[in-house]
Enzyme design. Structure first.
Site, PDB file in Angstrom:
ATOM      1  N   GLU A   1       0.338  53.699  84.664  1.00  0.00           N
ATOM      2  CA  GLU A   1       0.125  52.733  85.447  1.00  0.00           C
ATOM      3  C   GLU A   1      -0.871  51.381  85.149  1.00  0.00           C
ATOM      4  O   GLU A   1      -0.163  50.340  85.118  1.00  0.00           O
ATOM      5  CB  GLU A   1      -0.227  53.048  86.879  1.00  0.00           C
ATOM      6  CG  GLU A   1       0.927  54.296  87.711  1.00  0.00           C
ATOM      7  CD  GLU A   1       0.557  55.434  87.372  1.00  0.00           C
ATOM      8  OE1 GLU A   1      -0.470  55.791  86.781  1.00  0.00           O
ATOM      9  OE2 GLU A   1       1.647  56.139  87.606  1.00  0.00           O
TER      10      GLU A   1
ATOM     11  N   GLN B   1       5.912  54.120  90.996  1.00  0.00           N
ATOM     12  CA  GLN B   1       6.827  54.785  91.800  1.00  0.00           C
ATOM     13  C   GLN B   1       6.257  55.319  93.121  1.00  0.00           C
ATOM     14  O   GLN B   1       7.330  55.569  93.995  1.00  0.00           O
ATOM     15  CB  GLN B   1       6.546  56.354  90.991  1.00  0.00           C
ATOM     16  CG  GLN B   1       7.821  57.248  91.137  1.00  0.00           C
ATOM     17  CD  GLN B   1       7.891  58.078  89.874  1.00  0.00           C
ATOM     18  OE1 GLN B   1       7.343  59.194  89.958  1.00  0.00           O
ATOM     19  NE2 GLN B   1       8.693  58.096  89.166  1.00  0.00           N
TER      20      GLN B   1
ATOM     21  N   GLU C   1       8.217  54.071  85.361  1.00  0.00           N
ATOM     22  CA  GLU C   1       8.250  55.404  84.906  1.00  0.00           C
ATOM     23  C   GLU C   1       9.582  55.905  85.823  1.00  0.00           C
ATOM     24  O   GLU C   1       9.959  55.622  86.861  1.00  0.00           O
ATOM     25  CB  GLU C   1       6.999  56.265  85.773  1.00  0.00           C
ATOM     26  CG  GLU C   1       5.703  55.862  84.873  1.00  0.00           C
ATOM     27  CD  GLU C   1       4.597  56.200  86.080  1.00  0.00           C
ATOM     28  OE1 GLU C   1       4.712  56.851  86.908  1.00  0.00           O
ATOM     29  OE2 GLU C   1       3.566  55.860  85.472  1.00  0.00           O
TER      30      GLU C   1
ATOM     31  N   HIS D   1       1.648  60.217  98.720  1.00  0.00           N
ATOM     32  CA  HIS D   1       3.080  59.603  98.610  1.00  0.00           C
ATOM     33  C   HIS D   1       3.297  58.847  99.725  1.00  0.00           C
ATOM     34  O   HIS D   1       4.366  58.680  99.972  1.00  0.00           O
ATOM     35  CB  HIS D   1       4.100  60.707  98.354  1.00  0.00           C
ATOM     36  CG  HIS D   1       3.992  61.491  96.970  1.00  0.00           C
ATOM     37  ND1 HIS D   1       3.020  62.302  96.533  1.00  0.00           N
ATOM     38  CD2 HIS D   1       4.992  61.269  96.047  1.00  0.00           C
ATOM     39  CE1 HIS D   1       3.415  62.730  95.176  1.00  0.00           C
ATOM     40  NE2 HIS D   1       4.657  61.986  94.904  1.00  0.00           N
TER      41      HIS D   1
END
Lengths: 328, 364
Positions: free
Chosen positions: A62, A84, A31, A131
């Site tokens: 994904e 990512q 991505e 994240h």
């Protein structure tokens, strides 16, 4: 040949450029890896240089990224897929665990899966939730996968080249907190570094500090502080979580008799536990203190306002080392 | 032989300049709802712009702006009833503000504090979903619970255009069709999934038509036109609540911002496209209509802007003055009862804290 000093993420980019230049089978997908050059800029200029067929901005999926990588790899391509953030890798697990890891075994070598799945991992950059994950143990647990985690620009370059040329699927986890922390000269000479080998960053006879990923930074700082107090620590960057190079770790612990394992991931059932178990069973008679794990807590990574309570500091490492040294 | 009907109606009432292009629905005769939408959108934009300012000045973390697509979330935020459930994605501030989230909750969440998702007034709504499209399954599960309990409520699942490429989204659509679940899927098609434009996301002419294969009615609406959105969403919610199953709504809008404050869209997005998109944005469009129909004037506008700014300023102060959570809270919410091993890690964390400089606990 470039002797320019570059960062870890630039070294990843340099390795991708090198591989794509020298091997037409190498393709990059994920991505935002094309036009945008990756959200961390790891794939910058690849699309411009190698074109849309070899540098693919995929739809946002994904599972699909992993699935088509397996398909392409089975046909002799060498896909380098970017996820990512590690927090988004879980959708790809079914493909990686049920297929990538097993293809060689299921077909007794008729089909193989020479793919790389890259993902930035770890906390400390004040990112939103999902994240900041460090779940290398989940992947290292799977037979058939290799897990590589570089912690310097040179090791990132050499290990990524090796991962791309490895005949089996490699999960390549990049410590994003130190993506731009240090610069090193990284000759663009295409020289691989060996997968499955620890790197001894500092030699010392008093205690062995075993670590990987972004924690290498704090461990080296701790090494410095210990040195000022007359303590000579040996610092080992494991670099490849699987296959694990126990020989280097055991040789070190046999000399020092004391071992602290430092990792950012949660403690229980982690990679530290595996190393501690091996050290305990294979270097039992050399040990002068229990093997110590200094790790993240067994909690979900806190949102960033409190993440400093989770992350380890060099002070924590110094303290753990001293406690281990003082053990009688 | 069955001939599949691939027809996706497009709903629009106000053109880009706020002029009606079709007879307006009866409910618009009374301007109250439209005024409410206008006020909410203005407030949401002030909240949104302040969030960006807080991030830029180091007082908040990465934030995904909803600028340009306020209409979608504003309308469903209003139309959802008390016992309906909202399953949002991460660009739904306008809806969340009408569903029991306080402005400071928005800042807390994006400021890296779990308590932003904790306020009891948020009822059974789900928190922000950062992984893409995974909320679609949760929404289908909530709808299944309603079905089992014979509740006449609806679940509204919001997502972006990129999410429609994921299996999670398609799997939830499929289930909603086969079990006739009381759901509304809203695709905020803002044309960009970070740097990937809509045309590279899906080869079909509309995203709404993904519902056709699941047997669901689907509609495209002008996502910057609150009247069209109201019509489509209201009907879909009623449809769901009375047991007629789910609907897929694709709201055509535009992400006027970067993907998040960590992104720089000038790297990949043509500036001319952005310029054109500004001409279609929802707030100005509704304001023009309200003006032209004598429901709005400069004085009211000024008053609204002042009120919104004051409200947001108050929320910012509350946010900035919120003390950090006690460290124990990092451990206490993983299980109903904390296991002994984790309890000892909590003690470890607390003693580690005591060893650190006390000054480290300043807010933000």
């Amino acid at each position: 040949m470039s002797e320019q000093r570059i960062t870890l993420v630039e070294a990843v980019n340099q390795a991708l450029h090198y591989s794509m230049t020298h091997d037409d089978n190498v393709v990059v997908l994920g991505e935002d890896v094309g036009t945008n050059g990756g959200v961390f800029r790891a794939t910058v200029d690849l699309k411009e240089k190698f074109g849309l067929k070899r540098v693919m901005d995929t739809p946002l999926a994904e599972t699909l990224i992993a699935g088509i990588s397996i398909g392409m790899a089975s046909q002799g391509l060498k896909p380098v897929a970017e996820i990512q953030f590690m927090g988004f890798i879980f959708a790809a697990y079914e493909q990686m665990i049920s297929h990538a890891a097993r293809m060689r075994n299921r077909t007794r070598g008729r089909l193989t899966c020479p793919m790389v799945m890259r993902a930035p991992f770890g906390g400390g950059i004040h990112a939103p939730e999902h994240h900041s994950e460090s779940t290398e143990a989940l992947l290292a647990h799977i037979p058939g996968l290799k897990v590589v985690m570089p912690s310097s620009p040179r090791r990132a370059y050499g290990l990524l080249l090796a991962a791309i040329n490895d005949p089996d699927p490699v999960i390549f986890l990049e410590p994003k907190r130190i993506y731009r922390a240090v610069k090193q000269p990284v000759p663009d000479d295409g020289k691989e570094l060996p997968i499955g080998t620890c790197f001894t960053l500092k030699q010392g006879d008093d205690i062995t500090l075993v670590t990987w990923g972004a924690c290498v930074k704090e461990t080296l700082e701790a090494w410095q502080q210990l040195k000022q107090e007359g303590i000579n620590a040996e610092v080992i960057d494991v670099a490849t979580i699987k296959p694990l190079d126990m020989d280097t770790i055991l040789a070190s612990v046999s000399r020092t008799g004391r071992c602290v394992i430092i990792h950012e991931a949660a403690r229980s059932f982690g990679v530290g536990a595996e190393i501690a178990a091996e050290v305990s069973s294979q270097a039992f008679l050399s040990l002068e203190a229990p093997v110590r794990r200094l790790t993240g807590y067994d909690i979900t990574m806190p949102y960033y306002r409190m993440e400093h309570h989770y992350l380890l500091s060099s002070k924590d490492i110094v303290q753990a080392a001293k406690e281990t040294l003082e053990y009688q | 032989m069955i001939t599949p009907r691939v027809e996706v109606p497009f709903l629009q009432y106000l053109d880009e300049k706020g002029a009606p292009i079709a007879p307006l629905p009866d409910w618009t005769a009374n301007p109250d709802i439209l005024l409410h939408y206008y006020r909410q959108m203005v407030l949401a934009r002030v909240v949104d712009q302040k969030a960006i300012a807080l991030q830029r000045t180091g007082q908040m973390g990465t934030y995904p702006s909803c600028m340009g697509q306020e209409a979608v979330s504003t309308v469903f935020g209003h139309l959802l009833q008390h016992d309906d459930v909202l399953v949002p994605y991460y660009r739904d501030v306008p809806g969340q503000l009408q569903r029991g989230m306080e402005i400071e909750d928005i800042y807390l969440y994006w400021g890296g504090d779990e308590r932003g998702s904790a306020r009891p007034s948020q009822r059974k709504d789900f928190p922000n979903c950062v992984p893409i499209a995974t909320q679609a399954g949760h929404a289908a599960g909530i709808a299944t619970a309603m079905r089992i309990r014979n509740q006449h409520n609806a679940v509204l699942c919001s997502c972006g255009d990129g999410a429609t490429s994921k299996g999670d989204f398609l799997e939830a659509l499929n289930l909603a069709g086969v079990w006739q679940l009381p759901m509304v899927f809203i695709i905020n098609n803002n044309q960009w999934a970070i740097s990937v434009p809509r045309k590279l996301q899906c080869g079909a002419p509309t995203l709404a038509q993904k519902g056709i294969a699941a047997g669901l009615p689907c509609v495209q609406v002008d996502g910057n036109d609150v009247i069209a959105l109201h019509e489509a969403i209201d009907q879909a919610l009623q449809h769901a609540r009375c047991g007629k199953g789910a609907t897929v709504i694709e709201a055509i809008t535009y992400r006027l911002s970067d993907h998040t404050t960590a992104d720089d869209a000038t790297r990949y997005r043509p500036s001319e496209e952005l310029k054109q998109a500004w001409l279609k944005e929802p707030i100005k469009r509704l304001q023009t209509w309200l003006h032209q129909n004598d429901h709005w004037d400069e004085g009211k506008e000024q008053q609204l802007q002042e009120e919104a700014s004051a409200k947001v300023q108050k929320a910012v102060e509350n946010y900035l003055n919120t003390p950090h959570q006690p460290i124990s809270e990092l451990f206490d919410y993983h299980y109903a009862e904390i296991p002994p091993g984790l309890e000892s890690q909590k003690e470890e964390a607390l003693s580690r804290m005591t060893g650190q400089a006390a000054g480290q606990e300043s807010s933000i």
